[in-house]
Structure formats: C-alpha cells, structure tokens
Design an enzyme around this catalytic site. Structure first.
Site: not given
Lengths: 82, 251
Positions: B105, B222, B224
């Site tokens: 990002c 994302h 994660e």
C-alpha cells in the site's frame, strides 16, 4: 525572489479530478470548457533577487514533482521592495 | 457474496522449517499497517522488529517490509517525503545487495517514489477511497513473492486506499512485461480481468509488481491483513510463505 511552481498531470496520465471538475462545470451550465486539469501549486520564497532556475528545476525533478506522472513549470516574481 | 466466518486453527505454515527468519518492518510517522505486518510474520512462526525511519543501520535482517499507512500525511505526494528518510537509504542498499523488500500500500507508493520500483500510483479513477476485499490473480510464480502461488491462483485480500491507480508509460510497461515484472492483477472471483473488478483504474489491472531483478516488490492490497481466517481470509499468508520459502531455500 519568489518561484511559483505549477505542477500538472501529464497528458497521458488519467486525471479523474480534472474530469470531475469538467463535468461539474457542464452541470452548472458553463459552456465551452473543453478540458480541465487539477494540479498543485507551490510558492518558494528565495533569498536574493536572482532567479536560480537550475536549482529549482533540479528540485522539481527530484522532489517537488514526480516526472513519471507530472509536468511542471516555473514562474518567477521579484519581491516587492520593502 | 457472503463470507462465512471460519474460526480455524491458523497454524504457521512453515513451522517445520527450523530456521527462524528475521523481518524488519519500517516505521514512519503515519504508518498504520506496521503492527499488522509484525503480527503476520509472527503468526507464521518467524520474528519481526520495527525499523524506525531515522535508523541508518538495519542490523542482520532476512527481509524488509515497508508497511501501509499515510506516512508524513501523504503531503506533497503519497510516499514523496517518506522516501527521503534515512532508513530508506539503508533499505535501498539492502535491495541493491539483493535483499528481499516488499512494499504494501503506502509502502508500494514509497518504493515507486524512491525509484526502487517503476511507475507511480495516482488517485483512484473513481475518486473514491476504496476499502473492501478484492481478488488478485497471480501472473506467474517465478518470483520469491509468488513462488507458493502457481500462475492463475486467486487470492482474496483487502484493499484500503485512495491513491492506488498504477500508472507507467507504454515503454515502461513493455519492458516490465518482457522482464515478467507484473506479479498480481485485480480480477473477478472467477479470475477474469474485467474493468469492474479493477478497484482503482490501474493500467493493465496491475495490483502489484516487482523490480527488474525481482527482489523488490510492491502491491496496493494488504496481504498482512489476510493472514488469519478469523478476520476474513488467510490467503495473504501464501505471499509471505513465498518469501519464507525463498529465504530458507537459498540459505
């Protein structure tokens, strides 16, 4: 000396903000506006009264603009004498 | 589409590998995915520590994550100020020496601004900030970041950005294709590359890319935040397990 830096999106780059402004102007009834581009404007106050074009150009290319997506132009204005 | 919340035991995929890796997670003023990155790495049974933006020495690291957020308030342009931080010089040196660096990002925006990745990220074509789950189609598995996801794999991961529209000029895109630098594209749940599945107007549906040498990568979504099924998806782990696999194979 004052450097006025005008940064605009490159022609090949999508400018959705400019498009939104253009559409809004049309909706408001302003006719004849063919394109709109939204960019960024910076003013740098510099010591002395000589334009230091090469330095400011370098700063524009390295930092103030992103040459991948933006064009810039510099206008110079002399400080009013106090 | 309905999402069933599955509470499952998200065991680390690589607990069998004996080597514990050390990840560094860069922390800028305004980073907000740094803790998520640490959590993702730890969930997989590896170690991660923060790298403050003023840091000039990285220590002994196996890989670096540049997390999402709004570093320096996105002033001037997203990533433009962050890339001037002292730590970014160290990150560039780490990448120059072949180290694996992943920007997520805002981290992707920073790596582009730093010139570690080609192109740039501009305002979403819709002008909307988009925060939702998307599907990514893996373009090929010849990269450390995709080695655990065969070509055509679909990953369901979230996005949260206002400036994620990837742009590169035609010449750069041709070069990137020739070097197989496009790693992930936005797709429908069936894997089709259609405009309505492209959340930001990115050229060629590009969600993520890698550098010419392949050791630096960036993506807007994302992974994660998709490492445990409890929070909606575990698909992001497959990206991190690629990094882990690459590092444990090469050592």
């Amino acid at each position: 000396m004052k450097a006025k830096i005008i940064i605009t999106p490159k022609k090949a780059v999508l400018d959705p903000q400019g498009q939104a402004v253009l559409n809004a102007l049309e909706h408001m009834g302003y006719e004849g506006v063919q394109t709109a581009h939204v960019g960024r404007y910076l003013e740098l106050e510099l010591a002395g009264n000589e334009p230091c074009t090469s330095q400011i150009e370098e700063a524009c290319e390295r930092f103030l603009s992103n040459p991948v997506i933006e064009d810039y132009r510099i206008e110079w204005e002399e400080n009013a004498e106090g | 589409m309905t999402d069933t919340l599955q509470v499952s035991n998200d065991s680390p995929s690589h607990k069998s590998s004996s080597k514990q890796l050390q990840f560094g997670v860069v922390q800028f003023p305004g980073s907000n995915s740094d803790q998520d990155c640490i959590h993702a790495v730890e969930t997989m049974g590896h170690r991660a520590g923060y790298l403050w933006h003023k840091e000039t020495q990285l220590g002994n690291l196996d890989a670096i994550l540049v997390p999402g957020g709004f570093s320096y308030g996105d002033y001037l342009r997203a990533g433009a100020i962050a890339r001037l931080s002292p730590v970014m010089k160290a990150v560039a040196d780490f990448a120059e020496n072949g180290g694996l660096v992943l920007g997520i990002c805002n981290g992707f925006q920073i790596l582009c601004e730093a010139g570690l990745l080609p192109g740039a990220l501009i305002r979403n074509r819709s002008l909307q900030f988009r925060s939702e789950f998307v599907h990514l189609r893996v373009v090929h598995d010849q990269s450390p970041f995709t080695s655990q996801t065969p070509e055509g794999t679909l990953l369901r991961v979230p996005i949260a950005h206002g400036e994620g529209c990837y742009f590169a000029d035609q010449e750069t895109l041709q070069e990137m294709k020739a070097n197989r630098q496009i790693l992930w594209q936005y797709a429908t749940a069936d894997g089709a590359l259609e405009d309505h599945a492209n959340p930001n107007g990115s050229v060629e549906h590009i969600a993520g890319i890698c550098s010419k040498h392949g050791n630096v990568a960036g993506l807007m979504p994302h992974p994660e935040r998709a490492c445990q099924s409890l929070i909606g998806s575990q698909d992001g782990q497959r990206l991190f397990s690629g990094i882990v696999d690459h590092l444990t194979q090469s050592s």
